[in-house]
Design a protein around this motif. Structure first.
Motif, PDB file in Angstrom:
ATOM      1  N   ARG A 193     -25.604  17.388  -2.412  1.00 41.41           N
ATOM      2  CA  ARG A 193     -25.722  18.520  -1.666  1.00 41.41           C
ATOM      3  C   ARG A 193     -24.348  19.180  -1.361  1.00 41.41           C
ATOM      4  O   ARG A 193     -23.403  18.752  -1.607  1.00 41.41           O
ATOM      5  CB  ARG A 193     -26.358  17.975  -0.213  1.00 41.41           C
ATOM      6  CG  ARG A 193     -25.235  16.999   0.624  1.00 41.41           C
ATOM      7  CD  ARG A 193     -25.838  16.548   1.906  1.00 41.41           C
ATOM      8  NE  ARG A 193     -25.795  17.741   2.753  1.00 41.41           N
ATOM      9  CZ  ARG A 193     -24.708  18.229   3.372  1.00 41.41           C
ATOM     10  NH1 ARG A 193     -23.367  17.858   3.047  1.00 41.41           N
ATOM     11  NH2 ARG A 193     -24.775  19.476   4.279  1.00 41.41           N
ATOM     12  N   SER A 194     -24.493  20.606  -0.868  1.00 40.20           N
ATOM     13  CA  SER A 194     -23.601  21.314  -0.735  1.00 40.20           C
ATOM     14  C   SER A 194     -22.671  21.085   0.510  1.00 40.20           C
ATOM     15  O   SER A 194     -23.392  20.722   1.611  1.00 40.20           O
ATOM     16  CB  SER A 194     -23.707  22.927  -0.813  1.00 40.20           C
ATOM     17  OG  SER A 194     -23.934  23.475  -2.076  1.00 40.20           O
ATOM     18  N   PRO A 195     -21.419  21.108   0.794  1.00 45.78           N
ATOM     19  CA  PRO A 195     -20.782  20.953   1.892  1.00 45.78           C
ATOM     20  C   PRO A 195     -21.264  21.985   2.912  1.00 45.78           C
ATOM     21  O   PRO A 195     -21.557  22.982   2.871  1.00 45.78           O
ATOM     22  CB  PRO A 195     -19.137  20.989   1.732  1.00 45.78           C
ATOM     23  CG  PRO A 195     -19.172  20.867   0.312  1.00 45.78           C
ATOM     24  CD  PRO A 195     -20.456  21.248  -0.436  1.00 45.78           C
TER      25      PRO A 195
ATOM     26  N   GLU B  16     -18.076  16.429   8.004  1.00 44.60           N
ATOM     27  CA  GLU B  16     -18.061  17.706   7.293  1.00 44.60           C
ATOM     28  C   GLU B  16     -16.789  18.582   7.962  1.00 44.60           C
ATOM     29  O   GLU B  16     -16.521  18.651   9.169  1.00 44.60           O
ATOM     30  CB  GLU B  16     -19.226  18.740   7.473  1.00 44.60           C
ATOM     31  CG  GLU B  16     -20.556  17.853   7.293  1.00 44.60           C
ATOM     32  CD  GLU B  16     -20.883  18.356   5.941  1.00 44.60           C
ATOM     33  OE1 GLU B  16     -20.326  19.114   5.270  1.00 44.60           O
ATOM     34  OE2 GLU B  16     -22.064  17.895   5.236  1.00 44.60           O
ATOM     35  N   THR B  17     -16.056  19.027   7.026  1.00 43.65           N
ATOM     36  CA  THR B  17     -14.983  19.868   7.539  1.00 43.65           C
ATOM     37  C   THR B  17     -15.468  21.217   7.841  1.00 43.65           C
ATOM     38  O   THR B  17     -14.555  21.858   8.711  1.00 43.65           O
ATOM     39  CB  THR B  17     -13.756  20.181   6.284  1.00 43.65           C
ATOM     40  OG1 THR B  17     -14.361  20.698   5.283  1.00 43.65           O
ATOM     41  CG2 THR B  17     -13.197  18.748   6.102  1.00 43.65           C
ATOM     42  N   GLY B  18     -16.644  21.817   7.557  1.00 43.51           N
ATOM     43  CA  GLY B  18     -16.714  23.443   7.533  1.00 43.51           C
ATOM     44  C   GLY B  18     -15.522  23.905   6.690  1.00 43.51           C
ATOM     45  O   GLY B  18     -14.930  23.322   5.863  1.00 43.51           O
TER      46      GLY B  18
ATOM     47  N   ARG C 243     -14.488  24.296   1.693  1.00 41.27           N
ATOM     48  CA  ARG C 243     -15.344  23.415   2.892  1.00 41.27           C
ATOM     49  C   ARG C 243     -15.489  21.775   1.852  1.00 41.27           C
ATOM     50  O   ARG C 243     -15.822  22.093   0.567  1.00 41.27           O
ATOM     51  CB  ARG C 243     -16.426  23.960   3.121  1.00 41.27           C
ATOM     52  CG  ARG C 243     -17.524  24.481   2.020  1.00 41.27           C
ATOM     53  CD  ARG C 243     -18.517  25.263   2.682  1.00 41.27           C
ATOM     54  NE  ARG C 243     -19.510  25.649   1.646  1.00 41.27           N
ATOM     55  CZ  ARG C 243     -20.594  26.500   2.125  1.00 41.27           C
ATOM     56  NH1 ARG C 243     -20.726  26.666   3.204  1.00 41.27           N
ATOM     57  NH2 ARG C 243     -21.569  26.828   1.082  1.00 41.27           N
ATOM     58  N   SER C 244     -15.559  21.029   2.625  1.00 40.61           N
ATOM     59  CA  SER C 244     -15.864  19.662   2.014  1.00 40.61           C
ATOM     60  C   SER C 244     -16.422  18.561   3.093  1.00 40.61           C
ATOM     61  O   SER C 244     -16.663  19.050   4.260  1.00 40.61           O
ATOM     62  CB  SER C 244     -14.521  19.085   1.652  1.00 40.61           C
ATOM     63  OG  SER C 244     -13.894  18.856   2.566  1.00 40.61           O
TER      64      SER C 244
END
Length: 801
Positions: free
Chosen positions: A205-207, A232-234, A242-243
């Motif tokens: 999945r994407s961050p 999640e860092t956003g 983002r990661s």
């Protein structure tokens, strides 16, 4: 799966762009090219933009950008037909994409291979009801998992000598965005050369765009406990990057016999998208698993003992079947960086460097004679046993191996008017070592070391090894493909060729063995595909493909000797002609008030190779059995309805007719196998499922049937037909403080047949003594089997934050 949306409403906006999708990343040719079906925000709605794909001309369809609003913290939307099992496709090949709607509804302990069991033509033989173990196998259209290619985050994540996927090591289920199954027709640009049976491709999945996370706590039968957390860092500042990173820990006891499992796992994924379709996405995962093995009974043992045929719970001082002698520990590391650059003027470049590393040990046991053992074909003299040890002792086999792979996969594409032209280059370097030794256990049954640090020594101080192998494999593949579109993109004609050049060299430092062996091979793999969009809802396609696979395992490259007798038990085969297939496929798709896909296929194999396992001197030996020529024909289909009053039904099935084309050499003669049914090719299989999701209450039910499967070339022994059923139900609560859409989920696994054999571990030529074509009696040898898991219940407590 990230996190929940603050409201329960769904938003789906679909925008078809003017240019067709030519995507290898993230999906292989689906019509709906959403970067991730999971709404990855911690709250609110997330636009799922794709990192710009490269032109994969063997695929077609319109590029689609989807915007979803989440109804759950786990990423379920309730919008994919068939409960997440039948996402729309337009490629000119049979293909299925499984979305978060299905993935998130299953037990968090499961793995990628277990998640594809309901798709047409796929048979999953699992030894563990929770799916937490890789002691399993999968087949597609009658071709086993060693004949299937695998791709994960742009890399080849599997063991490239044994072709073992070990999919539980890729990523935690909470982080899997989608899985695409392509039976018989892997993307030419994919980094695999062994995909005779097709390709299984998964992506994460994407961050999330906003900071947050997900926590999951799971409990179940057999003392199952699992903890998972993702942070999640956003978006970091205004960098556009983002990661997320996650950690999980799983423990359980074996559902039959003593022993258990311990697994801990780390995932990381980042993403930056900028400009007009430029992107970079780093990925990393690390997995450490220790597991006690299950036994693999013969048919006679299964009929006599059933589930009670297990390893011994206690050590008597001389029993080699003590469970602590039969386990494995594997440490896997995967990493890749997927990049895409829009160079302008219709040019796009993708490049993915990756590494794969596994350090593992697989243990068994045998009885060693202190004065009668051998190192290769030479006497080992008097083994250096501790003082007071009798003339023989239990030796724990320590099969330690290490595989390091570096790969680089790239493609340059050019779009001009109605034409898409792509050229790809893939390089892979593999460094593999394996040196099975022995370790002596103490009085309590604890081995001195299960990683080979305190080995049994020969009289002159050498390690008592079964072999000492070092394999180097290098591969270069150049791909050229072109797609032409006409009649308003309704007609698509694609053609391409992948040229694979591979060199494999091996050395073996055991006395009496051939020191160095090796071969080089060149294989051109052409293909063609045509599709026509009859109406916006109806499509037909036809294709012709080729594929090959080199012999599996280290066995064909080295000589092996019996530790007990010094006699050669297996000689290197030198160059074995690779398995090669030519396949044709015709298919039809309809999407609308109902969804239907039908595919008719035909395969012609030469030098068919079947992978089998056996225990020799306490060590698992994997060999390739020659199956000669084979013809496989069949039809697969699936059907679903769009969600109706929150219900989504799904059906899939396959009919398969696979026959051997020639007699098989065995025992100095030939077995009369021409016209016999090929092994592990069930004539019928099918799945029925239904899902429900109203935003608060959700659930799904699936039923699978697998017909009987022969396990010998002579068709004189088989796995009986079996059926399984799974049920999942869950409830989502409203936000509680900082907790976003917490939920409780119950998965009931194997509701139906709880006493069955799910697959074969070791195949043989004939289970009954048989007279050969020239009159010689060919002795019987017994297949061994995977015992299917029993009923189990799993409860999960999950929340976003």
């Amino acid at each position: 799966m990230a996190t929940a949306c603050t409201g329960a409403s769904l938003l789906a906006i679909t925008m078809a762009s003017a240019r067709p999708a030519h995507s290898r990343y993230p999906l292989h040719g689906g019509a709906t090219k959403s970067r991730d079906t999971t709404p990855p925000t911690s709250a609110g709605k997330q636009v799922t933009t794709s990192p710009a794909p490269h032109a994969t001309s063997m695929q077609g369809g319109n590029e689609t950008i989807a915007v979803h609003g989440a109804v759950s913290a786990t990423g379920m939307t309730g919008r994919t037909p068939g409960g997440g099992l039948m996402a729309k496709q337009t490629s000119p090949y049979a293909r299925n994409t499984i979305t978060r709607d299905y993935i998130a509804s299953q037990s968090p302990t499961t793995n990628v291979l277990n998640l594809v069991r309901n798709t047409p033509g796929v048979v999953v033989a699992s030894a563990d009801p929770t799916g937490a173990t890789d002691r399993m196998s999968v087949s597609m259209r009658g071709m086993n998992q060693n004949e299937i290619g695998y791709e994960f985050e742009g890399m080849n994540p599997s063991d490239v000598l044994y072709y073992s996927p070990a999919s539980s090591t890729w990523a935690d289920t909470e982080n899997i965005g989608s899985i695409t199954v392509s039976p018989g027709s892997p993307d030419l640009m994919s980094p695999t050369f062994s995909a005779v049976g097709g390709l299984i491709s998964a992506k994460m999945r994407s961050p999330s765009a906003k900071a947050g996370g997900l926590a999951d706590f799971t409990f179940g039968g057999n003392d199952l406990e699992r903890e998972f957390i993702r942070a999640e860092t956003g978006e970091i500042g205004h960098s556009g990057f983002r990661s997320y990173a996650s950690f999980s820990n799983t423990t359980a006891t074996n559902w039959r016999g003593p022993g258990g499992l311990n697994r801990w796992h780390v995932d990381f994924k980042g993403e930056k998208i900028w400009g007009d379709g430029n992107s970079i996405s780093p990925f990393m995962s690390y997995n450490d698993v220790t597991e006690s093995l299950y036994t693999y009974p013969t048919m006679a043992q299964w009929r006599e003992y059933g589930d009670s045929y297990n390893y011994a719970k206690n050590f008597t001082g001389s029993n080699t079947n003590y469970y602590k002698f039969h386990q494995y520990e594997w440490r896997h590391a995967h990493a890749s960086v997927q990049t895409h650059f829009n160079l302008g003027h219709g040019l796009e470049l993708t490049a993915t460097p990756y590494i794969y590393d596994v350090d593992g040990t697989l243990n068994g046991a045998t009885t060693l004679s202190q004065t009668g053992s051998y190192l290769g074909n030479e006497s080992a003299g008097t083994l250096q046993f501790p003082s007071g040890t009798s003339g023989s002792a239990v030796g724990v086999s320590v099969d330690h191996f290490r595989e390091s792979t570096f790969g680089f996969n790239s493609a340059l594409s050019w779009k001009y008017r109605h034409n898409d032209l792509s050229i790809g280059y893939w390089y892979s370097y593999v460094n593999y070592t394996e040196d099975p030794s022995y370790s002596l256990p103490g009085a309590s049954g604890e081995a001195a070391n299960l990683w080979g640090q305190y080995p049994v020594l020969t009289q002159n101080g050498q390690r008592l090894l079964q072999w000492n192998a070092h394999v180097i494999q290098q591969l270069n593949a150049i791909t050229l493909q072109d797609t032409y579109r006409a009649f308003g993109d309704r007609l698509t004609i694609s053609a391409g060729i992948k040229n694979v050049m591979m060199t494999r060299t091996a050395t073996n430092l055991i006395p009496g063995a051939t020191y160095a062996t090796g071969f080089s091979d060149f294989q051109p793999l052409p293909r063609v595909a045509i599709s026509y969009q009859i109406t916006p809802r109806d499509q037909i396609y036809v294709n012709g493909t080729t594929a090959f696979r080199e012999a599996a395992a280290v066995t064909p490259s080295i000589d092996m000797f019996s530790v007990a007798t010094g006699k050669m038990t297996s000689t290197h085969s030198g160059y074995i002609k690779p398995e090669y297939s030519i396949a044709e496929e015709v298919g039809y798709r309809h999407y609308g008030a109902f969804n239907l896909t039908v595919s008719l296929f035909n395969y012609n194999f030469t030098n068919r190779q079947l992978t089998s396992n056996s225990l020799v001197n306490g060590t698992t030996i994997t060999t390739s059995l020659s199956g000669g020529g084979q013809t496989t024909r069949g039809v697969s289909a699936e059907f679903s309805l769009p969600a109706w009053h929150h219900f989504s039904p799904y059906l899939s099935g396959q009919y398969l007719h696979a026959t051997m084309n020639n007699n098989i050499a065995a025992g100095g003669d030939y077995l009369p196998t021409k016209g016999k049914t090929a092994v592990l090719t069930p004539k019928f299989m099918g799945s029925i499922g239904i899902s429900y999701d109203d935003g608060t209450l959700f659930g799904n039910f699936s039923f699978n049937y697998v017909d009987s499967q022969y396990t010998t070339f002579m068709n004189d022994q088989s796995i009986p037909a079996y059926k399984t059923a799974n049920l999942g139900i869950g409830y989502r609560f409203h936000d509680v403080g900082f907790l976003k859409r917490p939920q409780i989920q119950l998965n009931l696994i194997n509701l139906g047949d709880t006493h069955y054999l799910s697959g074969a571990w070791g195949l043989t030529s004939n289970a009954v003594a048989t007279k050969g074509v020239y009159g010689h009696t060919i002795a019987a040898s017994q297949p061994t089997y995977i015992t299917g898991g029993k009923f189990s219940g799993v409860v999960s407590l999950t929340t976003g934050f």
